[in-house]
Design a protein around this motif. Structure first.
Motif, PDB file in Angstrom:
ATOM      1  N   PRO A 268      29.028 -40.358-100.764  1.00 50.90           N
ATOM      2  CA  PRO A 268      29.118 -41.795-101.047  1.00 50.90           C
ATOM      3  C   PRO A 268      27.768 -42.494-101.133  1.00 50.90           C
ATOM      4  O   PRO A 268      27.568 -43.368-101.989  1.00 50.90           O
ATOM      5  CB  PRO A 268      29.962 -42.332 -99.878  1.00 50.90           C
ATOM      6  CG  PRO A 268      30.810 -41.174 -99.480  1.00 50.90           C
ATOM      7  CD  PRO A 268      29.924 -39.971 -99.649  1.00 50.90           C
ATOM      8  N   LEU A 269      26.817 -42.148-100.268  1.00 48.74           N
ATOM      9  CA  LEU A 269      25.500 -42.792-100.327  1.00 48.74           C
ATOM     10  C   LEU A 269      24.791 -42.458-101.632  1.00 48.74           C
ATOM     11  O   LEU A 269      24.204 -43.335-102.273  1.00 48.74           O
ATOM     12  CB  LEU A 269      24.644 -42.355 -99.141  1.00 48.74           C
ATOM     13  CG  LEU A 269      23.224 -42.936 -99.111  1.00 48.74           C
ATOM     14  CD1 LEU A 269      23.273 -44.452 -98.998  1.00 48.74           C
ATOM     15  CD2 LEU A 269      22.417 -42.341 -97.962  1.00 48.74           C
ATOM     16  N   ALA A 270      24.852 -41.192-102.038  1.00 50.34           N
ATOM     17  CA  ALA A 270      24.206 -40.783-103.287  1.00 50.34           C
ATOM     18  C   ALA A 270      24.779 -41.539-104.482  1.00 50.34           C
ATOM     19  O   ALA A 270      24.053 -41.900-105.411  1.00 50.34           O
ATOM     20  CB  ALA A 270      24.362 -39.278-103.491  1.00 50.34           C
ATOM     21  N   ARG A 278      22.378 -54.867-105.483  1.00 54.09           N
ATOM     22  CA  ARG A 278      23.481 -55.804-105.728  1.00 54.09           C
ATOM     23  C   ARG A 278      24.277 -56.050-104.453  1.00 54.09           C
ATOM     24  O   ARG A 278      24.717 -57.168-104.187  1.00 54.09           O
ATOM     25  CB  ARG A 278      24.414 -55.250-106.815  1.00 54.09           C
ATOM     26  CG  ARG A 278      23.745 -55.020-108.160  1.00 54.09           C
ATOM     27  CD  ARG A 278      24.747 -54.469-109.157  1.00 54.09           C
ATOM     28  NE  ARG A 278      24.082 -53.979-110.364  1.00 54.09           N
ATOM     29  CZ  ARG A 278      24.712 -53.387-111.375  1.00 54.09           C
ATOM     30  NH1 ARG A 278      26.033 -53.211-111.322  1.00 54.09           N
ATOM     31  NH2 ARG A 278      24.036 -52.967-112.425  1.00 54.09           N
ATOM     32  N   LEU A 279      24.462 -55.003-103.666  1.00 51.59           N
ATOM     33  CA  LEU A 279      25.197 -55.144-102.405  1.00 51.59           C
ATOM     34  C   LEU A 279      24.464 -56.087-101.466  1.00 51.59           C
ATOM     35  O   LEU A 279      25.082 -56.976-100.855  1.00 51.59           O
ATOM     36  CB  LEU A 279      25.359 -53.764-101.766  1.00 51.59           C
ATOM     37  CG  LEU A 279      26.355 -53.637-100.607  1.00 51.59           C
ATOM     38  CD1 LEU A 279      27.768 -53.891-101.088  1.00 51.59           C
ATOM     39  CD2 LEU A 279      26.260 -52.251 -99.961  1.00 51.59           C
ATOM     40  N   VAL A 280      23.147 -55.930-101.365  1.00 52.76           N
ATOM     41  CA  VAL A 280      22.361 -56.809-100.496  1.00 52.76           C
ATOM     42  C   VAL A 280      22.370 -58.237-101.029  1.00 52.76           C
ATOM     43  O   VAL A 280      22.463 -59.195-100.255  1.00 52.76           O
ATOM     44  CB  VAL A 280      20.918 -56.281-100.380  1.00 52.76           C
ATOM     45  CG1 VAL A 280      20.039 -57.291 -99.646  1.00 52.76           C
ATOM     46  CG2 VAL A 280      20.900 -54.942 -99.650  1.00 52.76           C
ATOM     47  N   ALA A 281      22.273 -58.395-102.345  1.00 57.85           N
ATOM     48  CA  ALA A 281      22.288 -59.733-102.927  1.00 57.85           C
ATOM     49  C   ALA A 281      23.609 -60.446-102.662  1.00 57.85           C
ATOM     50  O   ALA A 281      23.651 -61.668-102.499  1.00 57.85           O
ATOM     51  CB  ALA A 281      22.032 -59.647-104.435  1.00 57.85           C
ATOM     52  N   GLY A 325      28.731 -46.539 -92.897  1.00 60.38           N
ATOM     53  CA  GLY A 325      27.636 -47.242 -92.254  1.00 60.38           C
ATOM     54  C   GLY A 325      26.332 -47.070 -93.005  1.00 60.38           C
ATOM     55  O   GLY A 325      25.554 -48.018 -93.176  1.00 60.38           O
ATOM     56  N   PHE A 326      26.077 -45.847 -93.493  1.00 60.83           N
ATOM     57  CA  PHE A 326      24.871 -45.599 -94.278  1.00 60.83           C
ATOM     58  C   PHE A 326      24.902 -46.391 -95.584  1.00 60.83           C
ATOM     59  O   PHE A 326      23.894 -46.965 -95.998  1.00 60.83           O
ATOM     60  CB  PHE A 326      24.733 -44.106 -94.584  1.00 60.83           C
ATOM     61  CG  PHE A 326      23.764 -43.403 -93.684  1.00 60.83           C
ATOM     62  CD1 PHE A 326      22.435 -43.303 -94.016  1.00 60.83           C
ATOM     63  CD2 PHE A 326      24.183 -42.850 -92.483  1.00 60.83           C
ATOM     64  CE1 PHE A 326      21.523 -42.658 -93.187  1.00 60.83           C
ATOM     65  CE2 PHE A 326      23.296 -42.206 -91.649  1.00 60.83           C
ATOM     66  CZ  PHE A 326      21.966 -42.112 -91.999  1.00 60.83           C
ATOM     67  N   VAL A 327      26.041 -46.422 -96.240  1.00 61.90           N
ATOM     68  CA  VAL A 327      26.157 -47.151 -97.499  1.00 61.90           C
ATOM     69  C   VAL A 327      25.839 -48.626 -97.289  1.00 61.90           C
ATOM     70  O   VAL A 327      25.151 -49.259 -98.096  1.00 61.90           O
ATOM     71  CB  VAL A 327      27.571 -46.976 -98.092  1.00 61.90           C
ATOM     72  CG1 VAL A 327      27.782 -47.916 -99.268  1.00 61.90           C
ATOM     73  CG2 VAL A 327      27.781 -45.524 -98.533  1.00 61.90           C
ATOM     74  N   ALA A 331      19.859 -49.509 -97.455  1.00 60.93           N
ATOM     75  CA  ALA A 331      18.896 -50.352 -98.172  1.00 60.93           C
ATOM     76  C   ALA A 331      18.578 -51.614 -97.382  1.00 60.93           C
ATOM     77  O   ALA A 331      17.425 -52.074 -97.373  1.00 60.93           O
ATOM     78  CB  ALA A 331      19.446 -50.717 -99.545  1.00 60.93           C
ATOM     79  N   ALA A 332      19.586 -52.173 -96.703  1.00 61.67           N
ATOM     80  CA  ALA A 332      19.385 -53.413 -95.961  1.00 61.67           C
ATOM     81  C   ALA A 332      18.359 -53.250 -94.850  1.00 61.67           C
ATOM     82  O   ALA A 332      17.509 -54.123 -94.633  1.00 61.67           O
ATOM     83  CB  ALA A 332      20.718 -53.891 -95.385  1.00 61.67           C
TER      84      ALA A 332
END
Length: 409
Positions: A268-270, A278-281, A325-327, A331-332
């Motif tokens: 999933p992370l890959a 986009r997720l952080v935004a 959790g990694f996903v 990046a965050a």
């Protein structure tokens, strides 16, 4: 990135195309990221076999993983000084050559102390090449869409490396555990030869970057991010080691079956790395970090309650929660670690942050493996992993509450 072509009354935009040399450079740098990630997952799958062949306990064999992590962490703090004094290109190429030589030596010895020392050396090499690779990308690709695209490719290769390592290890260990140490050697040599032609020289005008200093950890955002990342990486590698020994020794699974079973912990992370911005935004770093700490902790508690159940109701849900959790937080945490650090200190802050990531695994793995060695049950090791996850969650909640308090005032 585009060039503006202006004529009388006309403004046009002509896209800038990457040449073959830039693609080749990105391939070399990204290939090295794959090797660094593979170094963790391919040895992970071989630990039970190596333990059996060399007569080692889980505590003894885990040093092959934690040794790499500790070497990586130690050199991250010295790497910027070495790169500054020795220049980036020769240091990068020299580290790649040493990595290839160490890989070959690792596959030819049965001496445990020498194997661990070789893993530490490979950690040193990875700590020199990984930051340098990102710095080369920043110098080569102009800021904007080109650089974001290059960093996305670079990050994607790194995230995919763990998955590739699991699949490779399932094949290699079936033949001989020695291949897990030998196979990176020719790959590293190919990347080295390509790098001789495509790696650029050091830029003349480099912005001043202060070396890492522990005083930077007084920055609460960097400190919380470092603690959260250390907990996330340490508990992640520890639960995978625990499950690997459980699957191969208690359940009688082959390395190939174990590798397939652990894929939900990395695929999933890959897949989602290209969409991390986009997720952080959309949700912000604080929420994602908190959720990214809570989900793995929930997974560890769940596994404490059902670690003896079937794969579909025990191991699989835990792996999915941990990877979720990694996903959320991968990046965050990286973004938040340097959010409030001065520009001249960002390179040093990144080195400190990445060192803490590696120290999380380098300190927790020996403790978890010791519990696996001393106890016939894996519950004490699971409790230790859950406790480390709780510390990461506490750090995330502290940041969340602080941000909420600022928002109210």
């Amino acid at each position: 990135m585009v060039n503006r072509v202006e004529g009388p009354g006309v403004t046009a935009r002509a896209p800038v195309q990457w040449g073959g040399r830039r693609w080749a450079l990105l391939f070399v740098l990204s290939g090295n990221m794959v090797l660094d990630a593979i170094e963790v997952s391919v040895v992970l799958m071989a630990l039970p076999t190596i333990s059996e062949v060399l007569g080692l306990s889980p505590w003894g064999s885990q040093w092959l993983m934690s040794g790499f992590a500790l070497g990586f962490a130690a050199m991250l703090l010295l790497g910027p000084r070495i790169t500054r004094s020795g220049h980036r290109r020769p240091v990068y190429l020299g580290a790649m050559l040493l990595f290839a030589m160490a890989s070959a030596a690792g596959g030819l010895t049965d001496n445990v102390a020498l194997l661990v020392a070789i893993r530490v050396v490979k950690g040193f090499c990875a700590a020199l090449t990984a930051p340098a690779g990102l710095a080369i990308i920043n110098d080569t690709f102009p800021e904007g869409p080109q650089r974001r695209r290059a960093v996305s490719v670079y990050s994607l290769f790194g995230a995919a490396g763990f998955t590739i390592g699991l699949l490779l290890s399932g094949l290699l260990v079936e033949s001989s555990w020695r291949w897990t140490f030998l196979f990176p050697a020719p790959v590293a040599l190919v990347l080295l030869l390509c790098g001789l032609y495509v790696l650029p020289g050091d830029p003349v005008d480099r912005s001043f970057q202060r070396p890492p200093r522990f005083g930077l950890l007084r920055d609460r955002s960097l400190l919380r991010s470092s603690l959260g990342a250390a907990s996330l990486n340490g508990t992640y590698q520890s639960i995978l080691v625990l499950m690997t020994f459980q699957a191969q020794r208690q359940l009688g699974w082959s390395p190939w079956q174990t590798a397939l079973a652990l894929l939900p912990a990395c695929v999933p992370l890959a897949v989602t790395v290209p969409f991390a911005d986009r997720l952080v935004a959309s949700f912000g770093t604080t929420r994602l970090i908190t959720l990214g700490a809570f989900l793995p902790f929930l997974g560890y508690v769940f596994y404490l309650c059902d670690s003896e159940g079937p794969y579909a109701t025990g191991m699989l849900p835990t792996l999915l929660l941990v990877e979720s959790g990694f996903v959320c937080a991968f990046a965050a945490l990286n973004m938040q670690s340097t959010a409030s650090v001065e520009t001249a200190d960002r390179g040093g802050a990144v080195s400190l942050y990445q060192a803490c990531v590696q120290l999380g695994a380098g300190t927790l793995l020996p403790l978890v493996a010791l519990q696996l060695t001393l106890s016939e049950s894996h519950r004490p090791a699971l409790l230790l992993i859950a406790a480390a996850g709780a510390l990461g969650l506490a750090a995330a909640l502290t940041g969340h509450l602080e941000r909420t308090g600022h928002a109210r005032t």
